[in-house]
Write an enzyme that holds these catalytic residues in place. Structure first.
Site, PDB file in Angstrom:
ATOM      1  N   PHE A 147       0.811  -1.211   0.000  1.00 12.04           N
ATOM      2  CA  PHE A 147       0.000   0.000   0.000  1.00 12.04           C
ATOM      3  C   PHE A 147       0.854   1.274   0.000  1.00 12.04           C
ATOM      4  O   PHE A 147       0.393   2.326   0.432  1.00 12.04           O
ATOM      5  CB  PHE A 147      -0.920  -0.001   1.231  1.00 12.04           C
ATOM      6  CG  PHE A 147      -1.712  -1.275   1.370  1.00 12.04           C
ATOM      7  CD1 PHE A 147      -2.814  -1.518   0.576  1.00 12.04           C
ATOM      8  CD2 PHE A 147      -1.334  -2.242   2.289  1.00 12.04           C
ATOM      9  CE1 PHE A 147      -3.542  -2.699   0.686  1.00 12.04           C
ATOM     10  CE2 PHE A 147      -2.053  -3.426   2.417  1.00 12.04           C
ATOM     11  CZ  PHE A 147      -3.154  -3.651   1.622  1.00 12.04           C
ATOM     12  N   HIS A 160      -3.205  -0.195  11.978  1.00 12.54           N
ATOM     13  CA  HIS A 160      -3.627   1.197  12.101  1.00 12.54           C
ATOM     14  C   HIS A 160      -4.777   1.397  13.079  1.00 12.54           C
ATOM     15  O   HIS A 160      -5.305   2.508  13.190  1.00 12.54           O
ATOM     16  CB  HIS A 160      -4.012   1.751  10.731  1.00 12.54           C
ATOM     17  CG  HIS A 160      -2.831   1.891   9.807  1.00 12.54           C
ATOM     18  ND1 HIS A 160      -1.542   1.633  10.211  1.00 12.54           N
ATOM     19  CD2 HIS A 160      -2.749   2.258   8.509  1.00 12.54           C
ATOM     20  CE1 HIS A 160      -0.711   1.840   9.195  1.00 12.54           C
ATOM     21  NE2 HIS A 160      -1.413   2.222   8.156  1.00 12.54           N
TER      22      HIS A 160
END
Length: 205
Positions: free
Chosen positions: A15, A139
């Site tokens: 990502f 996250h």
């Protein structure tokens, strides 16, 4: 950066946009010879290859830590879920085989050591000073804070801390990496640069 390694990094699942990968490489390239680069959150090795390319040029080594079962945001039903990394035998994510293949094909296994485990496990016994720390793990707030708590104090004086996916505006992304970025500033790290969502900070000697 070696063009073969750049192609390998771009081809790997992950990502990280190319400009952020280049910034990651540039920061890691300044690590002193014999230094240690530690990555938290490996996934399939895209950022690991950028770090390995820099380590090879600098005469450093990379250690990358991940449990390879995927972060909360990688699980089924979430935006960043990839069903191709699910082990059909167990129904659980397993990115380790993808990582191994990517590192082997890139030819960087000589500068990368894999540690398979959670921050809460590995960080509890780790004692080696780190020249550069790259935090790009889970996250969720609890996981980002755990990653920072476990690893930031291992950054050597004069060393570098990089945090990925830092968004000050909640409309742009999750806030947990931004919160540990603010925590790092409070702890005395100084921001050096930013590229996209990647923040580079220095630990003042």
């Amino acid at each position: 950066m070696d063009e073969g390694l750049r192609r390998a990094a771009l081809a790997a699942k992950g990502f990280m946009p190319e400009d952020e990968g280049d910034a990651l490489y540039a920061a890691a390239r300044t690590v002193p010879a014999g230094g240690l680069i530690l990555e938290v959150g490996t996934y399939c090795g895209k950022s690991t290859i950028y770090l390995a390319a820099a380590a090879r040029e600098a005469g450093a080594q990379v250690v990358t830590v991940d449990h390879h079962r995927g972060s909360d945001e990688n699980q089924a039903g979430w935006e960043h879920h990839d069903p191709t990394v699910v082990d059909p035998r167990t129904g659980r994510m397993d990115t380790l085989p993808f990582l191994r293949r990517n590192l082997e094909e890139a030819g960087v296994e000589d500068v990368v050591t894999l540690v398979i485990g959670r921050t809460e496990q590995v960080g509890g016994w780790w004692t080696t000073p780190v020249s550069l720390l790259f935090i790009d793990g889970g996250h969720a707030e609890y996981q980002a804070q755990a990653d920072y708590e476990a690893w930031a104090h291992h950054v050597a004086p004069g060393g570098t801390l990089l945090i990925h996916d830092v968004f000050s505006d909640p409309a742009d992304g999750g806030q947990a990496p931004y919160h540990i970025f603010l925590r790092a500033l409070e702890d005395g790290f100084k921001e050096r640069s930013r590229t996209g969502s990647l923040r580079v900070l220095d630990r003042v000697a």
